[in-house]
Design a protein around this motif. Structure first.
Motif, short mmCIF file in Angstrom:
data_model
loop_
_atom_site.label_atom_id
_atom_site.label_comp_id
_atom_site.label_asym_id
_atom_site.label_seq_id
_atom_site.Cartn_x
_atom_site.Cartn_y
_atom_site.Cartn_z
N MET A 77 56.49 46.34 60.50
CA MET A 77 56.12 44.83 60.22
C MET A 77 55.38 44.08 61.10
O MET A 77 54.50 43.52 60.81
N GLY A 78 55.72 44.54 62.52
CA GLY A 78 54.82 43.91 63.64
C GLY A 78 53.21 44.57 63.46
O GLY A 78 52.51 43.72 63.50
N ALA A 79 53.25 45.76 63.46
CA ALA A 79 52.12 46.31 63.50
C ALA A 79 51.15 45.85 62.25
O ALA A 79 49.99 45.39 62.22
N GLY A 80 51.74 45.73 60.94
CA GLY A 80 50.97 45.31 59.82
C GLY A 80 50.53 43.90 59.93
O GLY A 80 49.45 43.54 59.43
N SER A 81 51.67 42.96 60.72
CA SER A 81 51.12 41.77 60.87
C SER A 81 50.04 41.62 61.60
O SER A 81 49.10 40.73 61.47
N LEU A 82 50.03 42.07 62.64
CA LEU A 82 49.01 42.34 63.50
C LEU A 82 47.62 42.36 63.16
O LEU A 82 46.53 41.82 63.38
N VAL A 83 47.48 43.63 62.38
CA VAL A 83 46.55 44.12 61.79
C VAL A 83 45.83 43.02 60.78
O VAL A 83 44.56 42.73 60.74
N PHE A 84 46.89 42.65 60.05
CA PHE A 84 46.44 41.41 58.83
C PHE A 84 45.98 40.39 59.51
O PHE A 84 44.83 39.85 59.01
N VAL A 85 46.72 39.53 60.49
CA VAL A 85 46.23 38.19 61.03
C VAL A 85 44.94 38.70 61.99
O VAL A 85 43.94 37.92 61.74
N GLY A 86 44.73 39.59 62.68
CA GLY A 86 43.61 40.14 63.36
C GLY A 86 42.26 40.25 62.73
O GLY A 86 41.12 39.69 62.98
N THR A 87 42.44 40.86 61.52
CA THR A 87 41.61 40.93 60.56
C THR A 87 40.76 39.72 59.74
O THR A 87 39.84 39.33 59.68
N LEU A 88 41.95 38.86 59.54
CA LEU A 88 41.74 37.61 58.95
C LEU A 88 40.86 36.68 59.87
O LEU A 88 39.77 35.95 59.68
#
Length: 181
Positions: free
Chosen positions: A118-129
């Motif tokens: 969940m942490g890695a997915g959130s960071l990737v999603f927010v960083g990409t946005l």
């Protein structure tokens, strides 16, 4: 040597006759959700375990059955050759699906592996946005997370898991004596 599989229903019958149920998942997984009466013996502690003294049947399980099947030869070596041993086909998921009892303690933290996902997915999603909407420099965040995941896969060391172990909601589970630190 591999261990034969057993259906959850047949495993339940064997347990009623005195068999021992061993959950090979890690302590954090077992703490949140378990089959009542299951003894926790994580694979990470298997080398220290002495199962050779057991003479009643032993039934091993994990979440889906895949981890137990993959480690069946390792488990079999720890047993007395005369001891009957089985793997629950489908693991805890199949046990639940068969309508057998499962104890869930929602006060326990979500398993560490899922917290990392969940942490890695959130960071990737927010960083990409943020990289798309604010500045391309934010694309460094998903790149950094990807590099961390590759490192974790290659070395077995996960910095995010180490940080999450120290999170307030995980402190009690990972700072108790005998637990991973």
């Amino acid at each position: 040597m591999s261990l034969p599989t057993i259906t959850p229903t047949d495993a339940g019958r064997l347990l009623d006759k005195g068999a021992t149920l061993i959950d090979i998942r890690e302590a954090d997984e077992h703490a949140r959700e378990k089959i009542p009466g299951a003894r926790n013996l994580p694979l990470s502690k298997l080398d220290d375990a002495d199962l050779a003294a057991h003479h009643k049947p032993i039934i091993f399980h994990c979440k889906s059955g895949a981890r137990t099947q993959a480690n069946a030869p390792r488990l079999a070596v720890k047993l007395d050759p005369a001891c009957e041993a089985f793997v629950v086909d489908g693991g805890l998921d199949a046990w639940r699906k068969a309508g057998l009892p499962v104890a869930t303690d929602r006060r326990q933290p979500i398993e560490l592996q899922r917290q990392v996902q969940m942490g890695a997915g959130s960071l990737v999603f927010v960083g990409t946005l943020l990289g798309l909407l604010v500045s391309p420099w934010f694309f460094a965040v998903p790149a950094f997370v990807g590099a961390g995941l590759i490192t974790a896969g290659l070395t077995g060391f996960c910095g995010m898991a180490r940080m999450l172990m120290r999170a307030p909601w995980n402190r009690q589970l990972y700072s108790a004596p005998g637990r991973a630190a």
